[in-house]
Design a protein around this motif. Structure first.
Motif, short mmCIF file in Angstrom:
data_model
loop_
_atom_site.label_atom_id
_atom_site.label_comp_id
_atom_site.label_asym_id
_atom_site.label_seq_id
_atom_site.Cartn_x
_atom_site.Cartn_y
_atom_site.Cartn_z
N ASN A 110 0.82 -1.21 0.00
CA ASN A 110 0.00 0.00 0.00
C ASN A 110 0.86 1.27 0.00
OD1 ASN A 110 -2.52 1.18 -0.16
ND2 ASN A 110 -2.77 1.32 2.05
N PHE A 111 1.92 1.27 -0.78
CA PHE A 111 2.80 2.43 -0.88
C PHE A 111 2.10 3.55 -1.63
CE2 PHE A 111 6.14 0.33 1.00
CZ PHE A 111 7.40 0.83 0.74
N SER A 112 2.48 4.78 -1.31
CA SER A 112 2.12 5.95 -2.08
C SER A 112 3.44 6.55 -2.58
CB SER A 112 1.38 6.97 -1.21
OG SER A 112 2.23 7.46 -0.20
N MET A 113 3.38 7.56 -3.39
CA MET A 113 4.62 8.17 -3.90
C MET A 113 5.42 8.78 -2.76
SD MET A 113 6.23 8.19 -6.60
CE MET A 113 7.88 8.73 -6.84
N SER A 114 4.74 9.33 -1.76
CA SER A 114 5.47 9.89 -0.62
C SER A 114 6.20 8.79 0.16
CB SER A 114 4.53 10.66 0.31
OG SER A 114 3.52 9.83 0.82
N THR A 115 5.61 7.61 0.24
CA THR A 115 6.27 6.49 0.90
C THR A 115 7.50 6.05 0.11
OG1 THR A 115 4.06 5.77 1.59
CG2 THR A 115 5.86 4.25 1.98
N VAL A 116 7.40 6.06 -1.21
CA VAL A 116 8.54 5.71 -2.05
C VAL A 116 9.69 6.69 -1.82
CG1 VAL A 116 9.35 5.61 -4.44
CG2 VAL A 116 7.18 4.56 -3.83
N ILE A 117 9.37 7.98 -1.80
CA ILE A 117 10.41 9.00 -1.62
C ILE A 117 11.06 8.88 -0.24
CG2 ILE A 117 10.79 11.50 -1.39
CD1 ILE A 117 8.57 11.80 -3.58
N VAL A 118 10.26 8.72 0.80
CA VAL A 118 10.81 8.58 2.15
C VAL A 118 11.66 7.31 2.25
CG1 VAL A 118 10.18 8.18 4.57
CG2 VAL A 118 9.05 9.98 3.27
N SER A 119 11.22 6.21 1.66
CA SER A 119 11.99 4.97 1.70
C SER A 119 13.32 5.13 0.98
CB SER A 119 11.20 3.83 1.06
OG SER A 119 10.08 3.51 1.83
N MET A 120 13.32 5.84 -0.13
CA MET A 120 14.57 6.07 -0.86
C MET A 120 15.53 6.95 -0.06
SD MET A 120 16.24 5.27 -3.57
CE MET A 120 15.08 4.69 -4.76
N ILE A 121 15.02 8.00 0.56
CA ILE A 121 15.87 8.88 1.37
C ILE A 121 16.43 8.12 2.57
CG2 ILE A 121 15.84 10.91 2.89
CD1 ILE A 121 13.87 12.18 0.86
N PHE A 122 15.56 7.36 3.25
CA PHE A 122 16.03 6.57 4.39
C PHE A 122 17.06 5.55 3.95
CE2 PHE A 122 12.16 7.09 7.45
CZ PHE A 122 12.48 8.42 7.59
N GLY A 123 16.84 4.92 2.81
CA GLY A 123 17.80 3.95 2.31
C GLY A 123 19.16 4.57 2.03
N LEU A 124 19.15 5.75 1.42
CA LEU A 124 20.42 6.43 1.13
C LEU A 124 21.14 6.83 2.41
CD1 LEU A 124 19.30 8.66 -1.88
CD2 LEU A 124 20.98 6.80 -1.93
#
Length: 161
Positions: A110-124
């Motif tokens: 149930n991801f949204s685009m904001s979840t994708v962005i936050v996951s990418m930032i946290f991953g980096l």
């Protein structure tokens, strides 16, 4: 050849960043579990927690990964180094995979685009922590510093083959 600094002076700061990320993920997961309890595991509803859309499955996974990131940030040895490297990659790969299926039925977390962005930032950020928190003997750190200084003073002499 990979270059990962040993005993970097800012590793404490990086671990603090990783701990804050792990704490956010853990709190997000706990609040998400509380809000989505009783709903189907892979529900595609409209539940938002701390600015991110979630379902029970994503909330449970967040509790686990938040705890792992906290363990990695708290561990002073190289276990934390390897955990942070692995978790950072997992976050980024998950973000890309979920972005690929965002508007489909395959979006089971149930991801949204904001979840994708936050996951990418946290991953980096967690990956950066993993790159700079390697611990080793003082001799290794001194050899690394000598190599860097030689490479700065004479780029040709510092090149490894």
């Amino acid at each position: 050849m990979a270059h990962i600094p040993v005993n970097h002076p800012a590793r404490t700061l990086y671990r603090i960043f990783a701990a804050l990320i792990g704490l956010y993920i853990l709190i997000f997961g706990v609040v998400g579990v509380i809000q989505t309890w009783g709903e189907p595991l892979f529900d595609r509803g409209d539940t938002w927690v701390l600015g991110l859309r979630t379902n029970l499955a994503f909330a449970l996974v967040s509790v686990v990964f938040g705890a792992i990131v906290l363990v990695g940030a708290a561990h002073r040895g190289n276990l934390g180094h390897f955990l942070n490297l692995g978790i950072g990659v997992v976050f980024m790969v998950t973000a890309i995979a979920m972005m690929a299926v965002l508007q489909t039925d395959a979006n089971f977390l149930n991801f949204s685009m904001s979840t994708v962005i936050v996951s990418m930032i946290f991953g980096l950020l967690v990956l950066a922590t993993g790159l700079y928190d390697k611990v080793g003997p003082a001799a290794d750190a001194e050899a690394e510093q000598t190599y860097r200084q030689r490479a700065i003073n004479n780029p040709e002499a510092g090149r490894r083959r």
